[in-house]
Design an enzyme around this catalytic site. Structure first.
Site, PDB file in Angstrom:
ATOM      1  N   GLU A  58      15.234  16.003  -2.848  1.00  0.00           N
ATOM      2  CA  GLU A  58      16.514  15.379  -2.505  1.00  0.00           C
ATOM      3  C   GLU A  58      17.651  16.249  -3.046  1.00  0.00           C
ATOM      4  OE1 GLU A  58      16.893  12.227  -1.173  1.00  0.00           O
ATOM      5  OE2 GLU A  58      14.760  11.724  -1.105  1.00  0.00           O
ATOM      6  N   VAL A  64       2.650   3.514  -3.316  1.00  0.00           N
ATOM      7  CA  VAL A  64       2.050   4.571  -4.153  1.00  0.00           C
ATOM      8  C   VAL A  64       1.209   5.482  -3.272  1.00  0.00           C
ATOM      9  CG1 VAL A  64       0.549   5.100  -6.112  1.00  0.00           C
ATOM     10  CG2 VAL A  64       1.897   2.989  -6.118  1.00  0.00           C
ATOM     11  N   GLU A  88       0.815  -1.217   0.000  1.00  0.00           N
ATOM     12  CA  GLU A  88       0.000   0.000   0.000  1.00  0.00           C
ATOM     13  C   GLU A  88       0.851   1.270   0.000  1.00  0.00           C
ATOM     14  OE1 GLU A  88      -3.692   0.479   0.080  1.00  0.00           O
ATOM     15  OE2 GLU A  88      -2.680   2.268  -0.611  1.00  0.00           O
ATOM     16  N   GLY A 119       1.919   7.319  -0.634  1.00  0.00           N
ATOM     17  CA  GLY A 119       2.225   7.456   0.802  1.00  0.00           C
ATOM     18  C   GLY A 119       1.072   7.003   1.685  1.00  0.00           C
ATOM     19  N   LYS A 140       5.331   4.541  -9.983  1.00  0.00           N
ATOM     20  CA  LYS A 140       4.036   4.433  -9.292  1.00  0.00           C
ATOM     21  C   LYS A 140       2.896   4.150 -10.265  1.00  0.00           C
ATOM     22  CE  LYS A 140       5.627   7.393  -5.488  1.00  0.00           C
ATOM     23  NZ  LYS A 140       5.776   8.788  -5.034  1.00  0.00           N
ATOM     24  N   ASP A 191      10.114   8.667 -10.500  1.00  0.00           N
ATOM     25  CA  ASP A 191       9.357   8.194  -9.336  1.00  0.00           C
ATOM     26  C   ASP A 191       7.876   7.999  -9.713  1.00  0.00           C
ATOM     27  OD1 ASP A 191       9.152   8.144  -6.165  1.00  0.00           O
ATOM     28  OD2 ASP A 191       7.591   9.520  -6.848  1.00  0.00           O
ATOM     29  N   GLY A 202      13.808  20.443   2.480  1.00  0.00           N
ATOM     30  CA  GLY A 202      13.870  18.986   2.622  1.00  0.00           C
ATOM     31  C   GLY A 202      12.811  18.260   1.809  1.00  0.00           C
TER      32      GLY A 202
HETATM   33  P1  NAP Z   1      16.126   6.064   4.165  1.00  0.00           P
HETATM   34  O1  NAP Z   1      15.861   7.141   5.141  1.00  0.00           O
HETATM   35  O2  NAP Z   1      17.244   6.205   3.210  1.00  0.00           O
HETATM   36  O3  NAP Z   1      16.348   4.715   5.026  1.00  0.00           O
HETATM   37  C1  NAP Z   1      16.857   3.541   4.478  1.00  0.00           C
HETATM   38  C2  NAP Z   1      17.133   2.554   5.597  1.00  0.00           C
HETATM   39  O4  NAP Z   1      17.509   1.310   5.037  1.00  0.00           O
HETATM   40  C3  NAP Z   1      18.284   2.983   6.523  1.00  0.00           C
HETATM   41  O5  NAP Z   1      17.997   2.594   7.841  1.00  0.00           O
HETATM   42  C4  NAP Z   1      19.489   2.185   5.986  1.00  0.00           C
HETATM   43  O6  NAP Z   1      20.416   1.859   6.974  1.00  0.00           O
HETATM   44  C5  NAP Z   1      18.806   0.927   5.509  1.00  0.00           C
HETATM   45  N1  NAP Z   1      19.514   0.311   4.388  1.00  0.00           N
HETATM   46  C6  NAP Z   1      19.638   0.811   3.111  1.00  0.00           C
HETATM   47  N2  NAP Z   1      20.351  -0.026   2.353  1.00  0.00           N
HETATM   48  C7  NAP Z   1      20.688  -1.062   3.150  1.00  0.00           C
HETATM   49  C8  NAP Z   1      21.449  -2.246   2.959  1.00  0.00           C
HETATM   50  N3  NAP Z   1      21.992  -2.538   1.772  1.00  0.00           N
HETATM   51  N4  NAP Z   1      21.587  -3.093   3.991  1.00  0.00           N
HETATM   52  C9  NAP Z   1      21.020  -2.808   5.190  1.00  0.00           C
HETATM   53  N5  NAP Z   1      20.301  -1.716   5.452  1.00  0.00           N
HETATM   54  C10 NAP Z   1      20.141  -0.851   4.439  1.00  0.00           C
HETATM   55  O7  NAP Z   1      14.814   5.747   3.272  1.00  0.00           O
HETATM   56  P2  NAP Z   1      13.297   6.118   3.625  1.00  0.00           P
HETATM   57  O8  NAP Z   1      13.008   7.528   3.249  1.00  0.00           O
HETATM   58  O9  NAP Z   1      12.996   5.657   5.001  1.00  0.00           O
HETATM   59  O10 NAP Z   1      12.509   5.237   2.526  1.00  0.00           O
HETATM   60  C11 NAP Z   1      12.364   3.854   2.689  1.00  0.00           C
HETATM   61  C12 NAP Z   1      11.422   3.296   1.624  1.00  0.00           C
HETATM   62  O11 NAP Z   1      10.137   3.882   1.766  1.00  0.00           O
HETATM   63  C13 NAP Z   1      11.840   3.564   0.164  1.00  0.00           C
HETATM   64  O12 NAP Z   1      11.488   2.446  -0.631  1.00  0.00           O
HETATM   65  C14 NAP Z   1      10.984   4.752  -0.238  1.00  0.00           C
HETATM   66  O13 NAP Z   1      10.753   4.856  -1.618  1.00  0.00           O
HETATM   67  C15 NAP Z   1       9.714   4.391   0.506  1.00  0.00           C
HETATM   68  N6  NAP Z   1       8.830   5.538   0.743  1.00  0.00           N
HETATM   69  C16 NAP Z   1       9.346   6.645   1.306  1.00  0.00           C
HETATM   70  C17 NAP Z   1       8.520   7.738   1.518  1.00  0.00           C
HETATM   71  C18 NAP Z   1       9.067   8.990   2.159  1.00  0.00           C
HETATM   72  O14 NAP Z   1       8.289   9.908   2.415  1.00  0.00           O
HETATM   73  N7  NAP Z   1      10.358   9.044   2.455  1.00  0.00           N
HETATM   74  C19 NAP Z   1       7.164   7.655   1.173  1.00  0.00           C
HETATM   75  C20 NAP Z   1       6.668   6.482   0.607  1.00  0.00           C
HETATM   76  C21 NAP Z   1       7.522   5.424   0.398  1.00  0.00           C
HETATM   77  P3  NAP Z   1      21.277   3.005   7.763  1.00  0.00           P
HETATM   78  O15 NAP Z   1      20.267   3.697   8.659  1.00  0.00           O
HETATM   79  O16 NAP Z   1      22.298   2.277   8.548  1.00  0.00           O
HETATM   80  O17 NAP Z   1      21.811   3.911   6.692  1.00  0.00           O
HETATM   81  N1  HSE Z   2       9.868  11.332  -3.542  1.00  0.00           N
HETATM   82  C1  HSE Z   2       8.470  11.012  -3.408  1.00  0.00           C
HETATM   83  C2  HSE Z   2       7.634  12.259  -3.668  1.00  0.00           C
HETATM   84  C3  HSE Z   2       8.099  10.486  -2.035  1.00  0.00           C
HETATM   85  O1  HSE Z   2       8.163  13.373  -3.813  1.00  0.00           O
HETATM   86  O2  HSE Z   2       6.416  12.107  -3.745  1.00  0.00           O
HETATM   87  C4  HSE Z   2       8.265   9.006  -1.904  1.00  0.00           C
HETATM   88  O3  HSE Z   2       7.388   8.303  -2.741  1.00  0.00           O
END
Ligand code: NAP
Ligand code: HSE
Length: 428
Positions: free
Chosen positions: A190, A132, A129, A134, A205, A201, A187
């Site tokens: 990126e 796509v 879920e 959030g 989706k 991205d 923020g």
């Molecule tokens: P993030 O802050 O970069 O966190 C990634 C985590 O995974 C970190 O804890 C990192 O470890 C760990 N990690 C990465 N590569 C690894 C590896 N090879 N081995 C072990 N651990 C590893 O990413 P995030 O923003 O939380 O996003 C996570 C997922 O959610 C992504 O698929 C993203 O597309 C999805 N998502 C994000 C959002 C958003 O708003 N950010 C929204 C919807 C979906 P360390 O802490 O040690 O670096």
């Molecule tokens: N980078 C995405 C956005 C968030 O700007 O909507 C994670 O899917």
């Protein structure tokens, strides 16, 4: 029988920290709903030495085997992101008999069909879920509530970063570069904004949504994609004067046995619901034969909203663990022909800079006419510049993408044309 439902996380970053905090804050509610407490067993990260809020040192591990070797882990939450090694980790977890919940749009877009089949073969579930929109429920409604419908179209704003930037350009009259710098400072964008601003991205989706809505396998590189980098403050201002706003729309529809999927900056009629989805918000609109048009809108990113979707999947599958319910068989996806951009049809907006002299407008109109493209309006909003350049804005009636490509190539080659600026579809 275990006293808890054991959950392990792959990743404890931005989203992982939110999931851990929410699991702790909602523990008693979730236990009541599932029938057993949810227990966080292992958390896989890269940097195992870092202290993580809400986690004891023995929970933090650095190898996937430490997670999959834990007999108490029944559900794996993949929130490490990226394609590799996330894809392999999901596959290994499924093959080891664990249910998997993921927020990973890239993996689901590139390998969703294959992984769902592996899950079905191993009698476990793969839920996504959060991949796509959030916090917006879209996968759940498509999988259940809209199941009786023949979905004919999806139109969505599914990238918060670009929606924030286009909204700021619209509201402040600011240029792309200034707005990008501001989004990075806040923020929202990126440091390397490519995946967002180039529509990558959003392409992941919309590919995920095509799988569910049409039961069609479409690769993300088959999505016709244009990002927002070429959109200028002038395009935004011209759109506004025409009664439109520019949004990065991800769209998909079935056209005569083919699937057409696009991510494109699009002029959306200012009174359309999608035109009013501003800032970092996302929205997904489906058109179904029974339900008509439905729109889901809400926060598309961030730890709170994303945890909401992840934990909904976790609670759903935790109930399966407790009741022993078996997952439904996965229906393998169809491969349909992917329609080329030339086959797409739309009304179009064209911005063309020309030499300000008699007969130019008629010559451009003739080229469009030769391609059977009917002009809806032509406006020169501003006076010619000191160097004699006038900017013309054309809008067309419904036209074929192929005819438009041919006409634009011919217009670009004309001696009196200084630049063909943006050529964008119009909706609503
Ligand atoms: P993030 O802050 O970069 O966190 C990634 C985590 O995974 C970190 O804890 C990192 O470890 C760990 N990690 C990465 N590569 C690894 C590896 N090879 N081995 C072990 N651990 C590893 O990413 P995030 O923003 O939380 O996003 C996570 C997922 O959610 C992504 O698929 C993203 O597309 C999805 N998502 C994000 C959002 C958003 O708003 N950010 C929204 C919807 C979906 P360390 O802490 O040690 O670096
Ligand atoms: N980078 C995405 C956005 C968030 O700007 O909507 C994670 O899917």
């Amino acid at each position: 029988m275990s006293e808890t439902v054991g959950v392990s996380l792959l990743g404890a970053g931005n989203i992982g920290a939110g999931v851990i905090a929410a699991l702790s804050a909602g523990a008693s509610r979730y236990a009541a709903r599932v029938g057993r407490p949810i227990e966080v067993r292992r958390v896989l990260v890269r940097d195992t030495a870092r202290v993580r809020a809400g986690l004891a040192p023995h929970q933090i591990v650095g190898r996937l085997e430490d997670v999959l070797g834990d007999p108490g882990t029944q559900i794996v939450i993949e929130i490490m992101g990226g394609e590799h090694p996330a894809r392999e980790a999901i596959e290994a977890a499924l093959r080891s008999g664990r249910h998997v919940v993921t927020a990973n749009k890239e993996v689901m877009a590139k390998a969703g069909g294959e992984l769902l089949q592996i899950a079905a073969d191993h009698g476990v579930r793969l839920l996504y879920e959060a991949s796509v929109g959030g916090g917006i429920p879209v996968i759940g409604p498509l999988s259940r509530d809209l199941l009786a419908n023949e979905v004919s179209a999806i139109t969505a704003i599914i990238n918060g970063t670009t929606n924030y930037m286009l909204t700021a350009m619209t509201q402040q009259g600011a240029d792309y570069a200034d707005v990008l710098a501001e989004a990075q400072r806040l923020g929202y964008a990126e440091p390397d904004p490519t995946a967002d601003v180039e529509g990558i991205d959003a392409a992941y989706k919309i590919a995920v949504l095509c799988g569910l809505a049409f039961n069609v396998e479409i690769r993300p590189d088959e999505v016709a994609r244009q990002g927002i980098t070429s959109i200028t403050a002038r395009d935004i201002a011209y759109a506004e004067r025409l009664g439109y706003v520019i949004k990065l729309l991800a769209s998909a529809r079935l056209i005569s046995g083919a699937v057409a999927a696009t991510v494109q900056p699009t002029l959306v009629g200012a009174n359309e619901p999608l035109a009013k989805v501003d800032g970092v918000l996302n929205a997904v609109q489906f058109e179904g034969d029974l339900v008509g048009r439905v729109l889901f809108e809400g926060p598309g990113a961030g730890p709170g909203p994303t945890s909401s979707s992840i934990l909904a999947d976790v609670l759903d599958v935790a109930q399966d663990v407790v009741t022993g319910r078996r997952p439904l068989a996965f229906v393998p996806r169809r491969r349909l022909r992917v329609a080329l951009p030339a086959e797409h049809e739309a009304r179009y907006y064209l911005r063309i800079a020309v030499q300000d002299q008699p007969g130019v407008l008629a010559r451009i109109a003739a080229v469009l006419g030769e391609q059977q493209i009917s002009i809806a309006s032509v406006i020169q909003f501003d006076r010619a510049t000191a160097d004699g350049t006038a900017e013309l804005v054309f809008t067309t009636h419904q036209a074929s993408g192929g005819a438009l490509q041919t006409a634009v190539a011919a217009i670009r080659a004309m001696d009196v044309v200084r630049e063909v600026g943006n050529v964008l579809p119009m909706a609503g």
